[in-house]
Design a protein around this motif. Sequence first.
Motif, mmCIF file in Angstrom:
data_model
loop_
_atom_site.group_PDB
_atom_site.id
_atom_site.type_symbol
_atom_site.label_atom_id
_atom_site.label_comp_id
_atom_site.label_asym_id
_atom_site.label_seq_id
_atom_site.Cartn_x
_atom_site.Cartn_y
_atom_site.Cartn_z
ATOM 1 N N GLN A 77 0.864 -1.489 0.040
ATOM 2 C CA GLN A 77 0.059 -0.002 -0.159
ATOM 3 C C GLN A 77 0.864 1.622 0.091
ATOM 4 O O GLN A 77 0.538 2.387 -0.530
ATOM 5 N N ILE B 240 -7.257 4.153 -1.700
ATOM 6 C CA ILE B 240 -6.578 2.935 -1.887
ATOM 7 C C ILE B 240 -7.324 1.928 -1.098
ATOM 8 O O ILE B 240 -7.335 2.135 0.258
ATOM 9 N N PHE C 291 -7.920 -2.055 -0.029
ATOM 10 C CA PHE C 291 -7.214 -3.386 -0.005
ATOM 11 C C PHE C 291 -8.176 -4.565 -0.593
ATOM 12 O O PHE C 291 -9.206 -4.228 -0.063
ATOM 13 N N SER D 226 0.043 -8.574 -4.346
ATOM 14 C CA SER D 226 -1.298 -7.734 -3.603
ATOM 15 C C SER D 226 -2.183 -7.008 -4.623
ATOM 16 O O SER D 226 -1.511 -6.301 -5.465
ATOM 17 N N PHE E 50 -5.336 -4.150 -5.246
ATOM 18 C CA PHE E 50 -6.073 -3.054 -4.668
ATOM 19 C C PHE E 50 -7.088 -2.658 -5.539
ATOM 20 O O PHE E 50 -7.029 -2.883 -6.914
#
Length: 151
Positions: A30, A93, A95, A103, A105
Amino acid sequence: MRIVLFLYILLICETVHAELLKPSPNLDPQEVISIQLNALKDNNSPYINAGIEQTWEFAHPSNRKFTGPLSNFTDMMYSRSYAIMLDHLNHNIIFVNKKPNVSYFFIELTDKVGNKYGFQWVVEKVMIKGEFKDCWMTTSVSQPVSLAKSV
């Protein structure tokens, strides 16, 4: 006199470019996206296309092979699909999912005229040896999806 002026300009350019954040294994997925989006939000500060250059710093090596050198990446960022990220008003942002080395997003972004868009943003940990080993870097950003038009 010209040599002194040249050296002064060179020093300024080196100082400006030295301000770019670099990939690090200490940054989480992130944080990587946040660095990129905040840079694109103020694309031309402290110099023209600094945001694009900062974003390029976090492009995964496999992504760089696909997009080509920074000049091609810059052209892509000015295309209709991605120019909405440049100088945008705000972003969120969100998740979605994390696997050991990937990952996912969802990004909600409001462009500079108030239109809202959504993107899928994927970051992967670099697994090959080299300067980026164990760093999270962007592998893909989807085409934008319109979420709302400004009034």
